[in-house]
Design an enzyme around this catalytic site. Sequence first.
Site, PDB file in Angstrom:
ATOM      1  N   ASP A 131       4.689   4.196  -4.316  1.00  8.38           N
ATOM      2  CA  ASP A 131       4.895   4.175  -3.138  1.00  8.38           C
ATOM      3  C   ASP A 131       4.590   3.903  -1.800  1.00  8.38           C
ATOM      4  O   ASP A 131       4.880   4.227  -0.874  1.00  8.38           O
ATOM      5  CB  ASP A 131       4.556   5.790  -2.806  1.00  8.38           C
ATOM      6  CG  ASP A 131       6.254   6.869  -3.532  1.00  8.38           C
ATOM      7  OD1 ASP A 131       6.725   5.912  -4.288  1.00  8.38           O
ATOM      8  OD2 ASP A 131       5.825   7.924  -4.012  1.00  8.38           O
ATOM      9  N   ASP A 294       0.608  20.634  -8.076  1.00  7.29           N
ATOM     10  CA  ASP A 294       0.334  20.647  -9.414  1.00  7.29           C
ATOM     11  C   ASP A 294      -0.172  22.693  -9.612  1.00  7.29           C
ATOM     12  O   ASP A 294       0.041  23.009 -10.825  1.00  7.29           O
ATOM     13  CB  ASP A 294      -1.055  20.108  -9.503  1.00  7.29           C
ATOM     14  CG  ASP A 294      -1.695  20.191  -8.073  1.00  7.29           C
ATOM     15  OD1 ASP A 294      -1.683  20.642  -7.519  1.00  7.29           O
ATOM     16  OD2 ASP A 294      -3.266  19.521  -8.034  1.00  7.29           O
TER      17      ASP A 294
END
Length: 537
Positions: A131, A294
């Site tokens: 990214d 996460d």
Amino acid sequence: MRNLLLQKPEVSAAVDVTGSLSYGWEHIIIPMIAPLLSIAIYLCAGMSIMLFVERVYMAIVILCVKLLGKKRSTEYKLDDLKEDLERNKSYPMVLIQIPMYNEMEVYKLSIGAVCALSWPSDRLIVQVLDDSTNEVLRALVELECQKWVEKGVNVKYETRNNRNGYKAGALNEGMQKPYVQKCEFVAIFDADFQPDTDFLWRTIPYLLENPKLGLVQARWKFGKDDNIVISQINADECLMTRLQEMSLDYHFSVEQEVGSSMYSFFGFNGTAGVWRIQTVNDADGWKDRTTVEDMDLAVRASLKGWKFVFVGDLAVKNELPSTFKAYRYQQHRWSCGPANLFRKMIKEIIFCERVTIWKKFHIIYQFFFVRKIVAHWVTFFFYGIVIPVSVLVPEVHLPKPIAIYIPATITILNVLCTPRSMHLLVFWILFENVMSLHRSKAAIIGLLEGNRVNEWVVTEKLGNTSKQKLNAKISKQPQSRIGERIHVLELIMGMFMLHCGIYNLLYGRDHFFVYLLLQAGAFFTIGFGHVGTFVSN
């Protein structure tokens, strides 16, 4: 005589002002503050006891686990599983994802370590999710990927035109690629993580043996010990990284191990773990609603009935943030995210019918409330606000068992996980108290969904130790702007602690001034930027 007569009104006025202030403090302010302070002490005492019980409980569990050899990971016959896998040549297809964002210093390390993993090349896909906004860096990362492709490694270089969803968005888009459909497992490594070559051989067999197992998590490693020797790690870079090591060692050695052994549940650490892709899909994939994607996935997968295992003797080396700026942003994300996730998921956890009441209690009370909220609040509000204020209000009684003995026990249980740093105990206490200022603020923002609730700042990495030492030398140069090093909140807290410490030294009947003056020094040290390495903008 004339001069004396002329001075009398001034002296009288000064006495009157002093007397008025003294009268106001004793008869107006103290009667208002004392009841509120007593309530605050009781609330903080309650939170301290909650945290104390949690720490003692985990200490008892981990002691039993070690003495009886009942770690969840040891229940599997790993050697037999490896032999069976090699004999039948039935290797599953494994996807490895490496999300990165402007990782100039470390991209070669992570890509090189992952591409060197021992696994049949035709059963492995390495997916680099870049990214980066720096076009030159993108070209370098793509060139590095191409280099490994020429060596026979199946590397897929994937980019996006936006950063929607940050890391969660990148992982989610990576999972949508057509070639992922043939993969059974996915391993995830952040850009500064470097797994050993046998990582997959020490994780995949668990998932093959138990079809109900959704996640295998390895521990992070950033320092040396007698059992595991790892190069290019930076725990010894500066005092701040040593103190981080003490906190993280407790997290992995105790919190993760207890969660794995008792409940088959713990928070995914976002990296150095292997997921069953079926588990990820069953839990509705990656979501970007918080900054802890996460943990979000781990909780949702657990509510679907999937089990996790933590492999404590498998360590993956990585880099600790060595600048205070990077560490502060990281801790904001790690404290704000869980509190916000707790707010979003508490109803879902309560009404989930697929898990037991005991597991619901563990997730809501132990995992979220005590560890992610109470631990931060009691550290800051009790030791940073209530105790210093109680020094100024002697009418309020502060119980010594709550103020001294309970925190001492909690501290000792924490540092036992890092024996090599026992001599840094006092520094660790002072540093953690300073950081509790930011963690408490972040937890409140998460619960109330304040302005910075979705703030995502990628943790700055500086590469290997020698590079960090070079940056540390550069930081001493005078051209760096002083504004980059000044932290106003820490300086305000330092002044407050210093005032209370001096007052206690002059008028107090106890010895709290020792703690208050040391803590004031810690706030001033960090407030003036003299902690960690420093890299000027």
